[in-house]
Design a protein around this motif. Structure first.
Motif, PDB file in Angstrom:
ATOM      1  N   VAL A 286       0.698  -0.994  -0.090  1.00  0.00           N
ATOM      2  CA  VAL A 286      -0.192  -0.334  -0.071  1.00  0.00           C
ATOM      3  C   VAL A 286       1.393   0.964   0.229  1.00  0.00           C
ATOM      4  O   VAL A 286       0.801   2.500  -0.862  1.00  0.00           O
ATOM      5  N   VAL A 287       1.960   1.618   0.699  1.00  0.00           N
ATOM      6  CA  VAL A 287       2.939   2.976   1.233  1.00  0.00           C
ATOM      7  C   VAL A 287       3.182   2.731  -0.148  1.00  0.00           C
ATOM      8  O   VAL A 287       4.026   3.968  -0.686  1.00  0.00           O
ATOM      9  N   HIS A 288       4.503   2.211  -0.559  1.00  0.00           N
ATOM     10  CA  HIS A 288       4.900   1.984  -1.993  1.00  0.00           C
ATOM     11  C   HIS A 288       4.569   2.170  -2.686  1.00  0.00           C
ATOM     12  O   HIS A 288       5.196   2.267  -3.807  1.00  0.00           O
ATOM     13  N   ALA A 289       3.630   1.201  -3.447  1.00  0.00           N
ATOM     14  CA  ALA A 289       2.968   1.346  -4.610  1.00  0.00           C
ATOM     15  C   ALA A 289       1.641   2.113  -4.714  1.00  0.00           C
ATOM     16  O   ALA A 289       1.205   1.483  -5.251  1.00  0.00           O
ATOM     17  N   GLY A 290       1.887   3.135  -4.424  1.00  0.00           N
ATOM     18  CA  GLY A 290       0.809   4.365  -4.939  1.00  0.00           C
ATOM     19  C   GLY A 290      -1.191   3.698  -4.133  1.00  0.00           C
ATOM     20  O   GLY A 290      -1.817   4.197  -4.460  1.00  0.00           O
ATOM     21  N   GLY A 291      -0.693   3.827  -3.868  1.00  0.00           N
ATOM     22  CA  GLY A 291      -1.494   3.549  -2.227  1.00  0.00           C
ATOM     23  C   GLY A 291      -2.717   2.180  -2.600  1.00  0.00           C
ATOM     24  O   GLY A 291      -2.574   1.202  -3.875  1.00  0.00           O
ATOM     25  N   LEU A 292      -3.927   1.536  -1.773  1.00  0.00           N
ATOM     26  CA  LEU A 292      -5.385   0.658  -2.135  1.00  0.00           C
ATOM     27  C   LEU A 292      -4.968   1.340  -3.682  1.00  0.00           C
ATOM     28  O   LEU A 292      -5.661  -0.240  -4.423  1.00  0.00           O
ATOM     29  N   THR A 293      -5.221   2.156  -4.476  1.00  0.00           N
ATOM     30  CA  THR A 293      -6.274   2.081  -5.427  1.00  0.00           C
ATOM     31  C   THR A 293      -5.781   1.588  -6.556  1.00  0.00           C
ATOM     32  O   THR A 293      -5.708   0.798  -8.436  1.00  0.00           O
ATOM     33  N   HIS A 294      -4.097   1.722  -7.118  1.00  0.00           N
ATOM     34  CA  HIS A 294      -2.837   1.271  -7.723  1.00  0.00           C
ATOM     35  C   HIS A 294      -2.965  -0.311  -7.089  1.00  0.00           C
ATOM     36  O   HIS A 294      -2.739  -0.715  -7.866  1.00  0.00           O
ATOM     37  N   LEU A 295      -3.055  -0.309  -5.820  1.00  0.00           N
ATOM     38  CA  LEU A 295      -2.491  -2.112  -5.656  1.00  0.00           C
ATOM     39  C   LEU A 295      -3.278  -2.639  -6.247  1.00  0.00           C
ATOM     40  O   LEU A 295      -3.555  -3.927  -6.187  1.00  0.00           O
ATOM     41  N   ARG A 296      -4.818  -2.254  -6.274  1.00  0.00           N
ATOM     42  CA  ARG A 296      -5.750  -3.131  -6.582  1.00  0.00           C
ATOM     43  C   ARG A 296      -5.309  -3.709  -8.438  1.00  0.00           C
ATOM     44  O   ARG A 296      -5.504  -4.306  -8.670  1.00  0.00           O
ATOM     45  N   ARG A 297      -4.769  -2.005  -9.194  1.00  0.00           N
ATOM     46  CA  ARG A 297      -4.343  -2.463 -10.239  1.00  0.00           C
ATOM     47  C   ARG A 297      -3.473  -3.934 -10.114  1.00  0.00           C
ATOM     48  O   ARG A 297      -3.677  -4.848 -11.438  1.00  0.00           O
ATOM     49  N   ILE A 298      -2.849  -4.147  -9.873  1.00  0.00           N
ATOM     50  CA  ILE A 298      -1.359  -4.123  -9.855  1.00  0.00           C
ATOM     51  C   ILE A 298      -1.629  -5.876  -9.170  1.00  0.00           C
ATOM     52  O   ILE A 298      -1.906  -7.665 -10.026  1.00  0.00           O
ATOM     53  N   ALA A 299      -2.860  -6.076  -8.608  1.00  0.00           N
ATOM     54  CA  ALA A 299      -3.538  -7.868  -7.948  1.00  0.00           C
ATOM     55  C   ALA A 299      -4.472  -8.353  -8.901  1.00  0.00           C
ATOM     56  O   ALA A 299      -4.602  -9.283  -9.633  1.00  0.00           O
ATOM     57  N   ASP A 300      -5.236  -7.598  -9.672  1.00  0.00           N
ATOM     58  CA  ASP A 300      -5.950  -7.596 -10.893  1.00  0.00           C
ATOM     59  C   ASP A 300      -5.205  -8.117 -12.283  1.00  0.00           C
ATOM     60  O   ASP A 300      -5.780  -9.187 -12.541  1.00  0.00           O
ATOM     61  N   LEU A 301      -4.294  -7.728 -12.231  1.00  0.00           N
ATOM     62  CA  LEU A 301      -3.300  -8.690 -13.059  1.00  0.00           C
ATOM     63  C   LEU A 301      -2.656  -9.464 -12.985  1.00  0.00           C
ATOM     64  O   LEU A 301      -2.948 -10.407 -13.566  1.00  0.00           O
ATOM     65  N   ALA A 302      -2.504  -9.577 -11.022  1.00  0.00           N
ATOM     66  CA  ALA A 302      -1.585 -10.819 -11.267  1.00  0.00           C
ATOM     67  C   ALA A 302      -2.566 -12.047 -11.578  1.00  0.00           C
ATOM     68  O   ALA A 302      -2.216 -12.763 -11.835  1.00  0.00           O
ATOM     69  N   ALA A 303      -3.904 -11.916 -11.289  1.00  0.00           N
ATOM     70  CA  ALA A 303      -4.672 -12.526 -11.023  1.00  0.00           C
ATOM     71  C   ALA A 303      -4.781 -13.434 -12.538  1.00  0.00           C
ATOM     72  O   ALA A 303      -5.201 -14.131 -12.113  1.00  0.00           O
ATOM     73  N   LEU A 304      -4.763 -12.676 -13.429  1.00  0.00           N
ATOM     74  CA  LEU A 304      -5.078 -13.089 -14.684  1.00  0.00           C
ATOM     75  C   LEU A 304      -3.410 -14.467 -14.648  1.00  0.00           C
ATOM     76  O   LEU A 304      -4.180 -15.253 -15.529  1.00  0.00           O
ATOM     77  N   TYR A 305      -2.553 -13.813 -14.095  1.00  0.00           N
ATOM     78  CA  TYR A 305      -1.980 -14.592 -14.156  1.00  0.00           C
ATOM     79  C   TYR A 305      -1.034 -16.033 -13.053  1.00  0.00           C
ATOM     80  O   TYR A 305      -0.378 -16.998 -12.793  1.00  0.00           O
ATOM     81  N   GLN A 306      -2.685 -15.848 -12.140  1.00  0.00           N
ATOM     82  CA  GLN A 306      -2.381 -17.082 -11.266  1.00  0.00           C
ATOM     83  C   GLN A 306      -1.298 -16.912 -10.477  1.00  0.00           C
ATOM     84  O   GLN A 306      -0.398 -17.351  -8.901  1.00  0.00           O
ATOM     85  N   VAL A 307      -0.711 -15.412 -10.399  1.00  0.00           N
ATOM     86  CA  VAL A 307       0.211 -14.868  -9.420  1.00  0.00           C
ATOM     87  C   VAL A 307      -0.493 -13.693  -7.720  1.00  0.00           C
ATOM     88  O   VAL A 307      -1.654 -13.344  -7.925  1.00  0.00           O
ATOM     89  N   ARG A 308       0.246 -14.779  -6.565  1.00  0.00           N
ATOM     90  CA  ARG A 308      -0.962 -14.287  -5.561  1.00  0.00           C
ATOM     91  C   ARG A 308      -0.090 -13.212  -5.268  1.00  0.00           C
ATOM     92  O   ARG A 308       1.005 -12.677  -4.969  1.00  0.00           O
ATOM     93  N   THR A 309      -1.091 -12.490  -4.133  1.00  0.00           N
ATOM     94  CA  THR A 309      -0.280 -10.986  -3.641  1.00  0.00           C
ATOM     95  C   THR A 309       0.673 -11.887  -2.261  1.00  0.00           C
ATOM     96  O   THR A 309       0.282 -12.789  -1.567  1.00  0.00           O
ATOM     97  N   GLY A 310       1.714 -11.084  -1.827  1.00  0.00           N
ATOM     98  CA  GLY A 310       2.029 -11.525  -0.865  1.00  0.00           C
ATOM     99  C   GLY A 310       2.900  -9.966   0.437  1.00  0.00           C
ATOM    100  O   GLY A 310       3.997 -10.030  -0.216  1.00  0.00           O
ATOM    101  N   SER A 311       2.089  -9.217   0.404  1.00  0.00           N
ATOM    102  CA  SER A 311       2.466  -8.059   0.463  1.00  0.00           C
ATOM    103  C   SER A 311       3.674  -7.486   1.508  1.00  0.00           C
ATOM    104  O   SER A 311       3.481  -8.122   2.851  1.00  0.00           O
ATOM    105  N   HIS A 312       4.713  -7.112   1.131  1.00  0.00           N
ATOM    106  CA  HIS A 312       6.218  -7.058   2.349  1.00  0.00           C
ATOM    107  C   HIS A 312       5.030  -6.005   3.836  1.00  0.00           C
ATOM    108  O   HIS A 312       4.486  -4.812   3.941  1.00  0.00           O
ATOM    109  N   GLY A 313       5.688  -6.631   4.686  1.00  0.00           N
ATOM    110  CA  GLY A 313       5.191  -5.545   6.063  1.00  0.00           C
ATOM    111  C   GLY A 313       6.264  -5.315   7.101  1.00  0.00           C
ATOM    112  O   GLY A 313       6.127  -5.758   8.539  1.00  0.00           O
TER     113      GLY A 313
END
Ligand code: CS2
Ligand code: MG
Length: 403
Positions: A286-313
């Protein structure tokens, strides 16, 4: 709902954090994390000197338009400083909209896709025995997934291992600490580490390892092959990812799952790795990739290729980021895992929050918004203290290396 005020709060309850607080004409406030380890004041200045003057008077409900305004309107796009500043505004606006709607943020994203969020702990040790003990301690605390990092024989200080046996914190006061590196020693050592960890912990726990950008592609391929018998959940940052093609070579040689992306700041950094299925988990935050608005877009692209999220924390991302991340994690359909390094007591006191840990999982809570606030009076007691991340040099000849 109009933005009537925007303030940047920099504090250092054990380590530095940058927080953006938005105030509105309806009396609601929203918080966003803008912390960038080792370059905090660059983001604070980007916000104070260039973004805050644009925010006062804007309609706080227009989250997407504000994102586009700050991203396209700057002309100079992308990069960790710009995208952390945009992330802070975006997160604060989502916080405000959810508070105005009287609902927890995950409901606004689309509701819960799971009951709880799987998290992984850090287990660090100066040697294999100490690391095995720490893995077992984290398992006893309830974690189902544990990252193991250990010192390497012959090397004085390496990433991920506290030198004083205490809580690992990479940023140090004064000039950057110089750590030393030797790839052959590391490549010989890590398989031994996971052989010992698996022998001690068995197969019921997920194990992870962070290479932290320090191998060449063929070395990363070597390590991935050597770790296959230990069935890692992922091998992270196996090789620097500016050149996504490097992962084609790694992918050809190993079935150890690969995770990348904690230092990425837009979908453009992720695109090739995801579309060519060169990775299994995307680590953007969330903090380094443009917030929730942009992180959702990354996640949606990833979902098309069966890539899952694993956010830094890691602990250099504030509780504001952790809170927002857990709402994202509860919603996102292609969720993988969430990193969880508990903050120190002073940080938790500065940032009261609704999220909770329970038996290896977390939940963001049901408070309206992302559920994290800031105690400004307490924050003021912890003024900024310049600190730098370490640099790495090859032990044999002093060549500057990736840390
Ligand atoms: C690490 C981080 O948690 C991780 O995966 O890569 O601890 C990283 O070293 C820090 O966030 C750097 O500030
Ligand atoms: Mg990492």
């Amino acid at each position: 709902m109009k933005i009537t005020g925007a303030r940047v709060i920099v504090c250092c309850p054990g380590r530095n954090f940058v927080t953006l607080k938005l105030e509105t004409d309806q009396g609601l406030t929203g918080l966003g994390d803008a912390s960038l380890n080792g370059r905090e004041l660059a983001v604070a200045s980007y916000l104070n000197d260039h973004v805050v003057p644009l925010l006062v008077g804007r309609d706080a409900t227009r989250i997407e338009d504000t994102w586009q305004y700050l991203y396209r309107g700057a002309y100079w796009r992308r990069g960790p400083v710009t995208m952390s500043a945009i992330a802070a505004v975006d997160t604060a606006l989502w916080d405000l909209k959810a508070k105005a709607a009287g609902m927890p943020l995950y409901q606004l994203l689309g509701g819960a896709s799971r009951e709880r969020v799987l998290v992984y702990a850090h287990a660090n040790g100066r040697d294999i025995a100490e690391t095995v003990d720490e893995v077992q301690r984290q398992a006893a605390l309830g974690y189902r997934a544990i990252r193991a990092q250990s010192g390497v024989p012959g090397l004085n200080k390496v990433y991920g291992v506290a030198t004083d046996g205490k809580h690992y914190e990479p940023a140090t006061r004064g000039l950057p600490r110089e750590e030393d590196w030797d790839t052959p020693r590391y490549l010989r050592h890590v398989p031994q580490l996971f052989d010992a960890v698996r022998s001690a912990i068995g197969w019921e726990h997920e194990l992870l390892h962070d290479v932290h950008h320090r191998l060449t592609p063929i070395e990363a391929a070597r390590l991935g092959k050597d770790l296959e018998p230990y069935r890692l959940f992922w091998m992270e940052d196996a090789t620097p990812a500016e050149n996504p093609e490097a992962f084609r070579l790694v992918r050809r040689h190993t079935t150890t799952p690969l995770a990348v992306g904690e230092i990425f700041n837009t979908v453009w950094d992720c695109k090739a790795l995801i579309e060519e299925q060169l990775i299994d988990f995307i680590r953007t935050t969330v903090v380094h990739a443009g917030g929730l608005t942009h992180l959702r877009r990354i996640a949606d692209l990833a979902a098309l290729y069966q890539v899952r999220t694993g956010s830094h924390g890691a602990t250099d991302l504030s509780p504001v980021c952790m809170g927002a991340a857990l709402h994202f994690d509860l919603w996102v359909p292609n969720f993988g895992i969430q990193e969880h390094m508990p903050h120190n007591e002073a940080t938790d006191a500065v940032f009261p929050h609704a999220y909770r840990f329970d038996a290896g999982f977390m939940h963001p809570g049901e408070a309206p918004g992302h559920g994290v606030e800031i105690d400004e009076a307490l924050a003021a007691k912890y003024p900024y203290q310049r600190a730098y991340l370490p640099v790495n040099r090859l032990q044999r000849d002093g060549t500057l290396w990736d840390w």
